[in-house]
Design an enzyme around this catalytic site. Structure first.
Site, mmCIF file in Angstrom:
data_model
loop_
_atom_site.group_PDB
_atom_site.id
_atom_site.type_symbol
_atom_site.label_atom_id
_atom_site.label_comp_id
_atom_site.label_asym_id
_atom_site.label_seq_id
_atom_site.Cartn_x
_atom_site.Cartn_y
_atom_site.Cartn_z
ATOM 1 C CG HIS A 43 34.285 27.302 67.779
ATOM 2 N ND1 HIS A 43 34.992 28.289 68.413
ATOM 3 C CD2 HIS A 43 33.782 27.875 66.662
ATOM 4 C CE1 HIS A 43 34.920 29.414 67.715
ATOM 5 N NE2 HIS A 43 34.196 29.186 66.635
ATOM 6 C CD GLU A 93 33.600 32.629 60.609
ATOM 7 O OE1 GLU A 93 32.798 32.201 61.463
ATOM 8 O OE2 GLU A 93 34.671 32.060 60.353
ATOM 9 C CG ASP A 151 32.204 34.132 64.737
ATOM 10 O OD1 ASP A 151 32.306 34.661 65.859
ATOM 11 O OD2 ASP A 151 32.693 33.032 64.457
#
Length: 266
Positions: A54, A154, A180
């Site tokens: 990310h 996740e 997530d």
């Protein structure tokens, strides 16, 4: 090819803490800037993970980031963009002392990640320590005893298979992705972690890690998360610290503006 310039292998501080049963506290770097990474690594925490999943920095290669953090005493990890042996191998060859592999939902996926992070006979990592030799060293057996492979659970599916995932040899820990996981459970990614369903899922992961004798990791307050059984806690990130500093500066600016507006002209 000679590696005579290497005098000794650099021990993995984080792996030593986790294997001794201790709790490690670290930071995350999302900007992709080497100077920011160096500043974070010099702050005295146990580890720093460089985010390729990310990151806003477009980290095609983490070499400059890892060069900036080298020999600071802080273990440098890379969160790769995907469970891909090429990405894992390149991160480790660049000098990372471990990887965080996202979205692992099965034992097979965990085995692929662990294999990519280890040299034969423990895995399938290709030997080419052009830069990684300066850290954990060029010897495959030594590196296998020092490198860290952390997989992320996740999703609800990953939670359901947590016992299988944590039992995979070569997996040294599970890093929980709370946002997530919340989305996977049908919850809001920001407020969802406070929901009892989310807390129960996280407790399952922590319990599975404890049974397997490996570490559970997460982002959050170190004291709070340690009380929940986590032994690896990321206390903040460059972007988070920047936002917090800006919010504090804005509050001071607003306080000054309010005080000034409240003054009565003489």
């Amino acid at each position: 090819m000679s590696y005579a310039v290497v005098t000794e292998a650099h021990p993995n501080r984080l792996r030593g803490i986790l294997e001794s049963g201790g709790t490690a506290v670290g930071l995350a770097c999302h900007t992709g800037d080497p100077h920011v990474a160096e500043t974070l690594a010099m702050a005295g925490f146990d580890y720093l993970y460089l985010d390729q999943q990310h990151s806003v920095g477009g980290l095609a290669s983490p070499v400059e980031m890892l060069r900036a953090t080298a020999r600071t005493g802080t273990t440098a990890l890379v969160r790769v963009a995907a469970n891909d042996p090429v990405l894992i191998g390149r991160a480790l060859d660049a000098g990372a002392e471990g990887v965080i592999v996202p979205n692992v939902e099965s034992a097979d996926a965990a085995r692929r990640a662990a294999a990519a992070a280890h040299y034969p006979p423990l895995g399938v990592r290709s030997w080419g320590p052009t830069r990684s030799a300066y850290g954990l060293g060029p010897d495959p057996a030594t590196v296998n005893g020092q490198v860290l492979c952390l997989v992320m659970i996740e999703t609800a599916e990953g939670v359901a298979r947590a016992k299988e995932i944590t039992a995979v040899p070569g997996v040294h820990g599970v890093y929980v992705g709370p946002g997530d996981l919340a989305v996977s459970l049908g919850l809001d990614p920001v407020t969802g972690p406070r929901d009892e369903r989310h807390r129960a899922a996280v407790a399952e992961i922590v319990a599975a890690c404890a049974t397997a004798g490996i570490a559970a990791g997460i982002t959050g307050d170190p004291v709070t998360e340690a009380d929940r059984g986590f032994r690896m806690v990321t206390a903040g990130s460059d972007v988070g610290f920047l936002k917090a500093g800006l919010a504090a500066a804005r509050a001071r600016r607003d306080a000054l503006t309010t005080a000034t507006e409240g003054e009565v002209p003489a």
